[in-house]
Design a protein around this motif. Structure first.
Motif, PDB file in Angstrom:
ATOM      1  N   ASN A   1       0.843  -1.199   0.000  1.00 39.42           N
ATOM      2  CA  ASN A   1       0.000   0.000   0.000  1.00 39.42           C
ATOM      3  C   ASN A   1       0.885   1.258   0.000  1.00 39.42           C
ATOM      4  OD1 ASN A   1      -3.041   0.560   0.307  1.00 39.42           O
ATOM      5  ND2 ASN A   1      -2.134   2.022   1.748  1.00 39.42           N
TER       6      ASN A   1
ATOM      7  N   ASP B   1     -12.588   2.466   7.738  1.00 34.23           N
ATOM      8  CA  ASP B   1     -12.401   1.615   6.558  1.00 34.23           C
ATOM      9  C   ASP B   1     -11.475   2.229   5.514  1.00 34.23           C
ATOM     10  OD1 ASP B   1     -14.011  -0.360   7.604  1.00 34.23           O
ATOM     11  OD2 ASP B   1     -15.836   0.378   6.627  1.00 34.23           O
ATOM     12  N   ASP B   2     -11.092   3.480   5.700  1.00 35.75           N
ATOM     13  CA  ASP B   2     -10.165   4.118   4.767  1.00 35.75           C
ATOM     14  C   ASP B   2      -8.708   3.823   5.122  1.00 35.75           C
ATOM     15  OD1 ASP B   2     -12.064   5.520   3.102  1.00 35.75           O
ATOM     16  OD2 ASP B   2     -12.425   6.831   4.816  1.00 35.75           O
TER      17      ASP B   2
ATOM     18  N   VAL C   1      -5.411   1.323   6.215  1.00 37.78           N
ATOM     19  CA  VAL C   1      -4.819  -0.011   6.045  1.00 37.78           C
ATOM     20  C   VAL C   1      -3.940  -0.233   7.275  1.00 37.78           C
ATOM     21  CG1 VAL C   1      -3.311  -1.458   4.629  1.00 37.78           C
ATOM     22  CG2 VAL C   1      -4.864   0.186   3.538  1.00 37.78           C
TER      23      VAL C   1
ATOM     24  N   SER D   1      -0.529   1.972   7.526  1.00 39.85           N
ATOM     25  CA  SER D   1       0.078   2.499   6.306  1.00 39.85           C
ATOM     26  C   SER D   1       0.061   4.022   6.286  1.00 39.85           C
ATOM     27  CB  SER D   1      -0.676   1.974   5.079  1.00 39.85           C
ATOM     28  OG  SER D   1      -0.175   2.560   3.896  1.00 39.85           O
TER      29      SER D   1
ATOM     30  N   ASP E   1      -3.776   6.128   2.493  1.00 38.53           N
ATOM     31  CA  ASP E   1      -5.117   5.590   2.683  1.00 38.53           C
ATOM     32  C   ASP E   1      -5.320   4.369   1.794  1.00 38.53           C
ATOM     33  OD1 ASP E   1      -5.161   7.053   0.253  1.00 38.53           O
ATOM     34  OD2 ASP E   1      -7.336   7.127   0.358  1.00 38.53           O
ATOM     35  N   LYS E   2      -6.441   3.687   1.944  1.00 36.11           N
ATOM     36  CA  LYS E   2      -6.693   2.442   1.215  1.00 36.11           C
ATOM     37  C   LYS E   2      -6.679   2.639  -0.295  1.00 36.11           C
ATOM     38  CE  LYS E   2     -10.852   0.797   1.202  1.00 36.11           C
ATOM     39  NZ  LYS E   2     -12.146   0.205   1.657  1.00 36.11           N
ATOM     40  N   GLU E   3      -7.165   3.796  -0.743  1.00 30.19           N
ATOM     41  CA  GLU E   3      -7.199   4.079  -2.185  1.00 30.19           C
ATOM     42  C   GLU E   3      -5.844   4.557  -2.706  1.00 30.19           C
ATOM     43  OE1 GLU E   3      -9.771   3.309  -4.000  1.00 30.19           O
ATOM     44  OE2 GLU E   3     -10.883   2.680  -2.202  1.00 30.19           O
ATOM     45  N   GLN E   4      -4.898   4.754  -1.785  1.00 31.32           N
ATOM     46  CA  GLN E   4      -3.532   5.190  -2.103  1.00 31.32           C
ATOM     47  C   GLN E   4      -3.525   6.541  -2.823  1.00 31.32           C
ATOM     48  OE1 GLN E   4      -0.720   1.877  -3.093  1.00 31.32           O
ATOM     49  NE2 GLN E   4      -2.597   0.687  -3.442  1.00 31.32           N
TER      50      GLN E   4
END
Length: 277
Positions: free
Chosen positions: A64, A123-124, A126, A152, A155-158
């Motif tokens: 990620n 949920d955003d 990692v 990380s 965020d999850k969407e990078q």
């Protein structure tokens, strides 16, 4: 409640660097498992998975990193360590502490102030966490239970960089994050906190004279009420023990009286029968 965002440049630098893979940190956090039987090993967890292997965590965090330049921070580490009274309040329940960890990470996500005005949710992120029962090799009555978190730096969407160590309170205010997380514990477990040590420290450093006077007056009143409640509880327990002891003594005396009466009847009956031939 002790919650800390670790800065490896200041502490932990010999254990891990957060500019590369999180493998060293994940493996380090797994060392407590080495001396435990298979059914007692603590695996990593997050808000979606109850059990994650070290390899799964390393893969999740290390993959990620889109948009992070080489040599820049790829992940962050947090410590969540309730004190002895807080652990006692949740009855040293590891599941309760894991649930609370998810709530801390929710507060972590919400504490980032993004340029576009969007608010991050749990949920955003990692992330993965590992519960430990020892501190410095000691395990005393469960009072050393704490949690390490690896999260990380994207965020999850990078799409967004997430740095809690940034020296910009408008971007991320660490003190407010710690205080909100502490209050979340109080609300989640109905914990009647007498004093927030962090808030007291902040008031001493930054509060105006009027704010300090008002805060410490209210704190003293809360402490007096707490001590009074503890004394009343102690007196009630002593009284109950005395009453129970008295009841127990009366019952014992009554039983002895009945047994002695039975003995006299048996003795009188045997006397009438005459000697055994």
């Amino acid at each position: 409640m002790y919650i800390k965002v670790i800065n490896p440049k200041l502490h932990g630098n010999t254990t891990f660097s957060n500019t590369g893979s999180c493998r060293n940190l994940a493996n380090y956090l797994g060392k407590e498992n080495e001396k435990l039987p298979l059914d007692e090993k603590e695996l990593f967890f997050n808000n979606k998975e109850a059990e994650l292997s070290s390899n799964a965590v390393i893969k999740m965090i290390d993959n990620n990193v889109k948009g992070i330049a080489k040599g820049r921070t790829r992940f962050h580490s947090l410590v969540i360590a309730p004190d002895a009274e807080e652990l006692k309040h949740i009855k040293h329940d590891s599941k309760a502490l894991k649930d609370y960890t998810s709530e801390v990470m929710r507060q972590y996500a919400k504490s980032f102030n993004l340029k576009n005005g969007l608010e991050l949710g749990l949920d955003d992120l990692v992330w993965a966490a590992k519960l430990e029962k020892e501190r410095n090799g000691e395990n005393k009555n469960g009072d050393n239970m704490h949690v390490h978190v690896i999260v990380s730096a994207r965020d999850k969407e990078q799409n967004t960089s997430l740095s809690p160590n940034v020296n910009n309170k408008q971007r991320f205010n660490r003190v407010q994050f710690y205080l909100k997380s502490e209050r979340a514990f109080d609300k989640m477990f109905d914990y009647q906190r007498i004093e927030s040590r962090l808030q007291t420290d902040q008031m001493r450093k930054y509060g105006s004279l009027d704010e300090r006077e008002r805060y410490f007056a209210e704190l003293e009143l809360k402490q007096q009420k707490h001590q009074s409640a503890q004394q009343n509880s102690l007196n009630t327990n002593i009284l109950q023990n005395l009453v129970q002891g008295a009841d127990s003594g009366s019952s014992k005396g009554y039983r002895e009286e009945i047994d002695y009466s039975k003995y006299r009847k048996i003795k009188k009956r045997n006397k009438k029968r005459g000697p055994k031939l």
